[in-house]
Design a protein around this motif. Structure first.
Motif, PDB file in Angstrom:
ATOM      1  N   SER A   2      42.194  19.218 -22.036  1.00  0.00           N
ATOM      2  CA  SER A   2      42.313  19.542 -22.655  1.00  0.00           C
ATOM      3  C   SER A   2      44.039  20.382 -23.250  1.00  0.00           C
ATOM      4  O   SER A   2      44.322  20.820 -22.230  1.00  0.00           O
ATOM      5  CB  SER A   2      41.543  20.840 -22.000  1.00  0.00           C
ATOM      6  N   LEU A  58      44.653  23.397 -23.489  1.00  0.00           N
ATOM      7  CA  LEU A  58      44.786  24.523 -23.814  1.00  0.00           C
ATOM      8  C   LEU A  58      44.936  24.732 -22.149  1.00  0.00           C
ATOM      9  O   LEU A  58      46.057  25.023 -21.706  1.00  0.00           O
ATOM     10  CB  LEU A  58      43.587  25.648 -23.780  1.00  0.00           C
ATOM     11  N   ASN A  76      48.788  23.906 -22.094  1.00  0.00           N
ATOM     12  CA  ASN A  76      49.548  24.703 -22.495  1.00  0.00           C
ATOM     13  C   ASN A  76      49.620  25.632 -21.390  1.00  0.00           C
ATOM     14  O   ASN A  76      50.631  26.362 -21.432  1.00  0.00           O
ATOM     15  CB  ASN A  76      48.856  25.539 -23.888  1.00  0.00           C
ATOM     16  N   VAL A  77      48.644  25.959 -20.360  1.00  0.00           N
ATOM     17  CA  VAL A  77      48.709  26.422 -19.440  1.00  0.00           C
ATOM     18  C   VAL A  77      49.367  26.209 -17.903  1.00  0.00           C
ATOM     19  O   VAL A  77      50.982  26.352 -17.797  1.00  0.00           O
ATOM     20  CB  VAL A  77      47.518  26.732 -18.859  1.00  0.00           C
ATOM     21  N   ASN A 105      45.023  39.094 -26.557  1.00  0.00           N
ATOM     22  CA  ASN A 105      44.607  38.070 -26.589  1.00  0.00           C
ATOM     23  C   ASN A 105      46.096  38.118 -26.080  1.00  0.00           C
ATOM     24  O   ASN A 105      46.613  39.399 -26.325  1.00  0.00           O
ATOM     25  CB  ASN A 105      45.371  36.960 -28.233  1.00  0.00           C
ATOM     26  N   ARG A 160      41.411  32.395 -19.001  1.00  0.00           N
ATOM     27  CA  ARG A 160      41.014  30.776 -19.362  1.00  0.00           C
ATOM     28  C   ARG A 160      40.032  30.169 -18.608  1.00  0.00           C
ATOM     29  O   ARG A 160      39.576  28.875 -19.368  1.00  0.00           O
ATOM     30  CB  ARG A 160      42.356  29.769 -19.171  1.00  0.00           C
ATOM     31  N   SER A 168      54.556  26.976 -25.555  1.00  0.00           N
ATOM     32  CA  SER A 168      53.314  26.887 -24.089  1.00  0.00           C
ATOM     33  C   SER A 168      53.056  28.540 -23.700  1.00  0.00           C
ATOM     34  O   SER A 168      51.156  28.211 -24.046  1.00  0.00           O
ATOM     35  CB  SER A 168      53.802  26.807 -22.763  1.00  0.00           C
ATOM     36  N   LYS A 191      50.716  29.887 -26.954  1.00  0.00           N
ATOM     37  CA  LYS A 191      49.318  28.361 -27.157  1.00  0.00           C
ATOM     38  C   LYS A 191      47.988  29.357 -26.201  1.00  0.00           C
ATOM     39  O   LYS A 191      47.442  28.798 -26.493  1.00  0.00           O
ATOM     40  CB  LYS A 191      49.543  26.927 -27.305  1.00  0.00           C
ATOM     41  N   ALA A 192      49.165  29.238 -24.853  1.00  0.00           N
ATOM     42  CA  ALA A 192      48.341  29.889 -23.337  1.00  0.00           C
ATOM     43  C   ALA A 192      47.812  31.455 -23.754  1.00  0.00           C
ATOM     44  O   ALA A 192      46.701  31.269 -22.887  1.00  0.00           O
ATOM     45  CB  ALA A 192      49.577  29.587 -22.276  1.00  0.00           C
ATOM     46  N   ASP A 203      46.490  31.997 -26.304  1.00  0.00           N
ATOM     47  CA  ASP A 203      44.797  32.320 -27.287  1.00  0.00           C
ATOM     48  C   ASP A 203      43.706  32.787 -26.655  1.00  0.00           C
ATOM     49  O   ASP A 203      43.647  32.201 -25.440  1.00  0.00           O
ATOM     50  CB  ASP A 203      44.695  31.225 -28.140  1.00  0.00           C
ATOM     51  N   ALA A 212      41.029  31.879 -25.390  1.00  0.00           N
ATOM     52  CA  ALA A 212      39.615  30.716 -25.487  1.00  0.00           C
ATOM     53  C   ALA A 212      39.971  30.225 -24.154  1.00  0.00           C
ATOM     54  O   ALA A 212      40.014  30.504 -22.785  1.00  0.00           O
ATOM     55  CB  ALA A 212      40.398  29.715 -25.884  1.00  0.00           C
ATOM     56  N   VAL A 263      38.791  27.153 -20.885  1.00  0.00           N
ATOM     57  CA  VAL A 263      39.193  25.060 -20.951  1.00  0.00           C
ATOM     58  C   VAL A 263      37.947  25.027 -20.375  1.00  0.00           C
ATOM     59  O   VAL A 263      36.498  25.230 -20.502  1.00  0.00           O
ATOM     60  CB  VAL A 263      40.067  24.905 -19.724  1.00  0.00           C
TER      61      VAL A 263
END
Length: 390
Positions: free
Chosen positions: A207, A209, A212-213, A272, A324, A380, A383-384, A386, A388, A390
């Motif tokens: 993933s 995501l 990035n987390v 977000n 997430r 990072s 992106k984290a 966003d 969404a 995991v």
């Protein structure tokens, strides 16, 4: 209030007390670096290991936390973590470098378990109040770090404890955490994993995501542990006394408490988390640039901004784990892998920072390295942030 409401209040109190204990044994080291160096003759690189070793333990053990919860339950594993933490703190009181470094590794193992368990406990017990409770416990992490930074030198010098007992002093509070958590063992249940740990790790590793987390967790931890280890030395080189430098680190982490409480509570309500991340990184970059300029002007202001940024970044890293994921099992798994990846990366920080200074003999070079990581953190974290799962 109903019995369930009373139980939740006591649980929040226990979580807060535990969180308070997860940083002092690490952040108390920075202000005492000069005294430890004088007494032991250790190099800057080895002294950096006193902060690096616990973080490395975080990285290695975090991913294996579900193996402990499967056998001991979540509450039982937390109790084990607190006992290990207390033992490690007390070992460092015993003279000798072996006990100093061995105790540091052991307390790091206890903190690693506690770090991973808290987000899952919050996700499970407070599903509609994740931002608030995350802010409370991440704020208590900052309070513990700030207090230990500020009182380390006074305990060692003014109270006559010496640096070993100034570090060992925090076993008193971790023992209180053990007593506070004890009633929670009544509700301890064996954790039945919905899927094998290996399968969960494989899915998370695929993933973007989750990565990035994990990277954001690593980049913010990289900066945090460098600052708590070396900020007093940087400030003393700029003309500030050892005691004042310790209190400046305390102020830095005290302002971090505001960041850890305010930022998750704000960011949770947004579609977000891009804007909160951008604000935090701008504050961090400005603070690091100022530390490169000689002099003592506006030290308190800049240190406060740096602390708010670091504390807010940590709060956001914890919030990402909760936001997430869809359930507590997933939160535990993401918490484990993100803290494993993140803290393994962060473990290189304090020793690397000290080694770079040993080579360059000026603080601007290692501080410039931190600037680079600020931009990586922005990437990072964006992106984290966003919306969404995991």
């Amino acid at each position: 209030m109903s019995p369930e409401q009373n139980r939740k209040i006591l649980l929040i109190l226990a979580i807060a007390v535990i969180a308070f204990n997860l940083r002092p044994s690490i952040s108390a080291v920075g202000p005492l670096i000069s005294e430890i160096r004088s007494d032991t003759g250790l190099s800057n690189s080895l002294l950096g290991m006193l902060t690096t070793l616990p973080v490395l333990a975080f990285g290695i053990l975090s991913v294996f936390t579900p193996l402990f919860t499967k056998r001991l339950g979540t509450e039982g594993t937390m109790m084990l973590a607190l006992i290990i933490l207390t033992a490690g703190i007390l070992l460092r009181v015993i003279p000798g470098s072996l006990m100093l470094f061995g105790g540091t590794i052991i307390l790091g193992a206890g903190i690693a378990l506690g770090n991973v368990l808290l987000p899952g406990i919050v996700k499970k017990q407070f599903p509609t109040k994740t931002g608030l409770v995350t802010g409370i416990y991440s704020g208590m992490l900052g309070i513990g770090a700030a207090l230990s930074s500020g009182v380390s030198v006074p305990l060692s010098e003014n109270a006559g404890f010496g640096w070993r007992w100034a570090l060992g002093f925090w076993a008193l509070f971790s023992s209180i955490a053990v007593l506070t958590w004890f009633p929670q063992l009544k509700r301890n249940f064996q954790v039945i994993a919905k899927r094998p740990l290996g399968n969960a790790l494989k899915q998370l590793s695929q993933s973007g995501l989750a990565w990035n987390v994990s990277l954001f967790m690593g980049f913010q931890s990289f900066t945090f542990y460098i600052i708590i280890a070396w900020l007093p030395e940087v400030l003393q080189d700029r003309g500030i006394s050892a005691m004042e430098a310790g209190w400046m680190l305390s102020l830095c982490q005290g302002m971090g408490v505001l960041g850890t409480f305010f930022m998750p509570a704000w960011a949770e309500r947004l579609e977000n988390q891009h804007i909160p991340i951008l604000v935090l990184i701008i504050l961090e970059i400005l603070s690091l640039l100022w530390l490169m300029i000689p002099g003592t002007a506006f030290t308190g202001v800049i240190v406060s901004l740096l602390g708010f940024s670091m504390g807010g970044s940590f709060g956001m890293a914890l919030l990402f784990i909760v936001l997430r994921t869809r359930d507590s099992d997933s939160a535990n798994e993401l918490s484990g892998i993100s803290q494993s990846v993140g803290y393994t990366l962060a473990a290189t920080g304090p020793a690397l920072f000290g080694a770079v200074f040993d080579i360059a003999q000026v603080w601007t070079v290692p501080l410039g390295m931190l600037l680079l990581f600020s931009f990586l953190k922005l990437w990072s974290g964006w992106k984290a942030g966003d919306q969404a799962f995991v």
